[in-house]
Design a protein around this motif. Sequence first.
Motif, PDB file in Angstrom:
ATOM      1  N   GLU A 181       0.684  -1.087  -0.282  1.00 12.68           N
ATOM      2  CA  GLU A 181      -0.658   0.149   0.168  1.00 12.68           C
ATOM      3  C   GLU A 181       0.905   1.204  -0.153  1.00 12.68           C
ATOM      4  OE1 GLU A 181      -0.653  -3.185   1.071  1.00 12.68           O
ATOM      5  OE2 GLU A 181      -1.920  -2.579   3.302  1.00 12.68           O
ATOM      6  N   GLU A 182       1.826   0.901  -0.020  1.00  9.88           N
ATOM      7  CA  GLU A 182       2.722   2.250   0.836  1.00  9.88           C
ATOM      8  C   GLU A 182       4.143   2.103  -0.134  1.00  9.88           C
ATOM      9  OE1 GLU A 182       5.201   2.117   4.335  1.00  9.88           O
ATOM     10  OE2 GLU A 182       2.389   1.721   5.817  1.00  9.88           O
ATOM     11  N   PHE A 183       4.515   1.365  -0.854  1.00 13.32           N
ATOM     12  CA  PHE A 183       5.364   0.735  -2.183  1.00 13.32           C
ATOM     13  C   PHE A 183       4.696  -0.223  -2.545  1.00 13.32           C
ATOM     14  CE2 PHE A 183       7.843   2.578   1.382  1.00 13.32           C
ATOM     15  CZ  PHE A 183       8.920   3.673   0.645  1.00 13.32           C
ATOM     16  N   PRO A 184       4.269   0.382  -4.066  1.00 12.78           N
ATOM     17  CA  PRO A 184       3.537  -0.714  -4.217  1.00 12.78           C
ATOM     18  C   PRO A 184       4.617  -1.523  -5.402  1.00 12.78           C
ATOM     19  CG  PRO A 184       1.975   1.471  -5.042  1.00 12.78           C
ATOM     20  CD  PRO A 184       3.162   1.260  -4.084  1.00 12.78           C
ATOM     21  N   VAL A 185       4.274  -2.580  -6.398  1.00 13.78           N
ATOM     22  CA  VAL A 185       5.593  -3.187  -7.203  1.00 13.78           C
ATOM     23  C   VAL A 185       6.180  -2.553  -8.085  1.00 13.78           C
ATOM     24  CG1 VAL A 185       6.003  -5.749  -8.633  1.00 13.78           C
ATOM     25  CG2 VAL A 185       4.932  -5.648  -6.107  1.00 13.78           C
TER      26      VAL A 185
ATOM     27  N   TRP B 132      -1.414  -6.520  -7.374  1.00  9.87           N
ATOM     28  CA  TRP B 132      -1.748  -6.891  -5.884  1.00  9.87           C
ATOM     29  C   TRP B 132      -1.502  -5.472  -5.784  1.00  9.87           C
ATOM     30  CZ3 TRP B 132       2.705 -10.841  -4.811  1.00  9.87           C
ATOM     31  CH2 TRP B 132       1.512 -12.395  -5.786  1.00  9.87           C
ATOM     32  N   ARG B 133      -2.871  -4.686  -4.925  1.00  9.15           N
ATOM     33  CA  ARG B 133      -3.037  -3.706  -4.383  1.00  9.15           C
ATOM     34  C   ARG B 133      -2.305  -3.566  -3.066  1.00  9.15           C
ATOM     35  NH1 ARG B 133      -4.965  -1.395  -8.721  1.00  9.15           N
ATOM     36  NH2 ARG B 133      -7.021  -2.205  -9.217  1.00  9.15           N
ATOM     37  N   LYS B 134      -2.739  -4.792  -2.279  1.00 11.13           N
ATOM     38  CA  LYS B 134      -2.460  -4.915  -0.413  1.00 11.13           C
ATOM     39  C   LYS B 134      -1.358  -6.470  -0.525  1.00 11.13           C
ATOM     40  CE  LYS B 134      -6.345  -3.361   1.005  1.00 11.13           C
ATOM     41  NZ  LYS B 134      -7.847  -3.710   2.212  1.00 11.13           N
ATOM     42  N   GLY B 135      -0.482  -6.326   0.340  1.00 11.62           N
ATOM     43  CA  GLY B 135       0.529  -7.253   0.709  1.00 11.62           C
ATOM     44  C   GLY B 135       1.499  -6.796   1.249  1.00 11.62           C
ATOM     45  N   VAL B 136       2.756  -7.804   1.380  1.00  7.89           N
ATOM     46  CA  VAL B 136       4.510  -7.378   2.285  1.00  7.89           C
ATOM     47  C   VAL B 136       5.344  -7.394   0.685  1.00  7.89           C
ATOM     48  CG1 VAL B 136       3.306  -6.835   4.281  1.00  7.89           C
ATOM     49  CG2 VAL B 136       4.009  -9.337   3.028  1.00  7.89           C
TER      50      VAL B 136
END
Length: 193
Positions: free
Chosen positions: A12-16, A126-130
């Motif tokens: 969410e802070e740093f998209p791929v 993916w919009r959410k994840g780590v």
Amino acid sequence: MSRRFPLEGRLEEFPVYRLLADLSASKLSGVLTVSGDDDTIDLYIEQGCCVTADSHYPRDEIRLGQLLLARNICTEEQLDELLKKQKDELVILGKLATDAGYLSDAELSRVIEDQILLIIFKGMSWRKGVYFFQQKQAVPYVKRGFRPVDLKPVFRMGAKILKSWNWMKERIKDDAVVPVREEGILALAEGVQ
């Protein structure tokens, strides 16, 4: 150059595509692991270029053999023969296919590049994840006949790719292989395993 993103964080802070932009600009080497809703992928980065990519859930990953079949580079019988030989000799499929004369090193490089892009674009949806980046001096990969994937065009297209999946279809040009986008979900085409 130095990196501009934390070694680990949330998509969410740093998209791929932003992570790829920073890795490309900084010419870093290492492994970027990205976990989204349905998979975890590892992108192996060498001097800011992607040299290989893996899915932790290979049932969703496009195999090199599938791309060889989709491009009519070899028949199913020829692929079965290559896979048997691969199992017996423990040699990578791409080398066996080029040694058999089914494709040139340049053609193999293009097929591997498309395979890597399919995995990268899965993560871009993916919009959410780590994510987690493990910086290394170098990452191992088979250099024979392979040109590392320049990430600049990938991250420049990042927002466009997320809005319009047509870019992927233009790049791969095979509806049987390109995943289908449906309301935020990425699904492999029917019959692709």
